[in-house]
Motif scaffolding. Structure first.
Motif: not given
Lengths: 206, 206
Positions: A60, A62, A66-67, A70-71, A74, A82, A86, A89, A93
């Motif tokens: 992976v 990245l 921000q991504a 998140l990775y 998660l 996180y 919904v 979340q 965002q």
């Protein structure tokens, strides 16, 4: 994991903060910006935008801080960075978007100007910054963290350039809730400063 | 659901596109920008940044077009607009960040300049735009959609300001993969143009 980074980048500090708070070991590779290594063919193959940070985790690759937050969140759901609902979340965002836009166009740009000499529209960046500070301060006046009742990647995404605001000649004295929140982030277990120093307060907590 | 919007905003078009593709009914409220309604106390209570779009869904108030796309995708998982794999979710996030930053600072700003007369640093916006187009075109030269094998909210977040690029005097002729992708988005069931018109091609598909 391997983190490609600049030492003085707030976007890289976000990722370092999160890795430290999660207790994840990683290899740091400091990209040599002074010789344009971030624009080299090898680096552009990792991130065609030529920006740090980039995180490699086996296959992976990245880009975008921000991504990457998140990775990591998660991949480590038990750490609670996180939310599961919904609506929460999506609230996260909306702050990640602000970290990519208003923070970058406001305090981020003012720091590039005052510390690193970049030519910018100072008035426009100051206006963006003042609106951002007002919105953040109002949000943090009624709750300790940006989303919900505990720290999330929204806080980590927003922290570095607020903590560095003084380098862009931005004074936070009129924003007490933001100051309180900065102190709260700095008191979290695993907190490290941009230059990798654990604060005394934090050491005592551990 | 109630969508607060401007008719000519690409960020609002994203949301309208997604709602139409999902077949979700909603009430549209066109905010009157010419009298500064987006800066009124009532609107600032919905979004302190004073920006459209805002989506209301019962007690949930959402600002930021990227967050709204995520919300709609998570509420309608069967529609497949948000991937389930962590690495793909983070790839989506990296495009959402680009939609908030490079798209806004590039083709978005050039459109504000050439169509609406905003004073900007044209050379800087053009440079951001050219880099963005090169990266997007390279990404779309090897796959049909920005993330994975089907349309996601990454595509919807990126579509409007690329489709509007000509209004900022940005020529896409050298970017065939982007043109092909624009046509593919426009062929999706439920596609509507910014002004709410279903293309003939799309009508035939339905």
């Amino acid at each position: 994991m391997k983190l490609y980074e600049f030492g003085l980048s707030g976007n890289c500090h976000k990722v370092r903060l999160m890795l430290s708070m999660l207790g994840v070991n990683y290899e740091s590779y400091v990209v040599n910006g002074s010789i344009g290594e971030h624009k080299s063919a090898d680096f552009l193959a990792l991130n065609p935008f030529g920006q740090v940070p980039v995180l490699l985790d086996e296959a992976v690759v990245l880009r975008d801080s921000q991504a990457i937050l998140l990775y990591l969140a998660l991949k480590h759901p038990a750490a609670g960075f996180y939310p599961t609902a919904v609506s929460a979340q999506c609230a996260v965002q909306s702050w990640l978007s602000i970290a990519s836009s208003e923070v970058s166009r406001g305090p981020g740009l003012l720091r590039l100007h005052h510390r690193f000499g970049k030519v910018i529209d100072v008035a426009s960046a100051q206006q963006t910054t003042q609106q951002l500070l007002q919105v953040m301060n109002a949000a943090l006046a009624t709750q300790s963290w940006l989303v919900g009742n505990s720290v999330t990647i929204a806080d980590l995404a927003m922290y570095p350039y607020l903590a560095l605001a003084h380098e862009g000649q931005v004074n936070l004295v009129d924003y007490p809730a933001i100051n309180q929140w900065l102190v709260a982030v700095e008191a979290l277990p695993g907190f490290v400063t941009m230059t990798g120093i654990q604060l005394q307060q934090n050491k005592v907590n551990q």
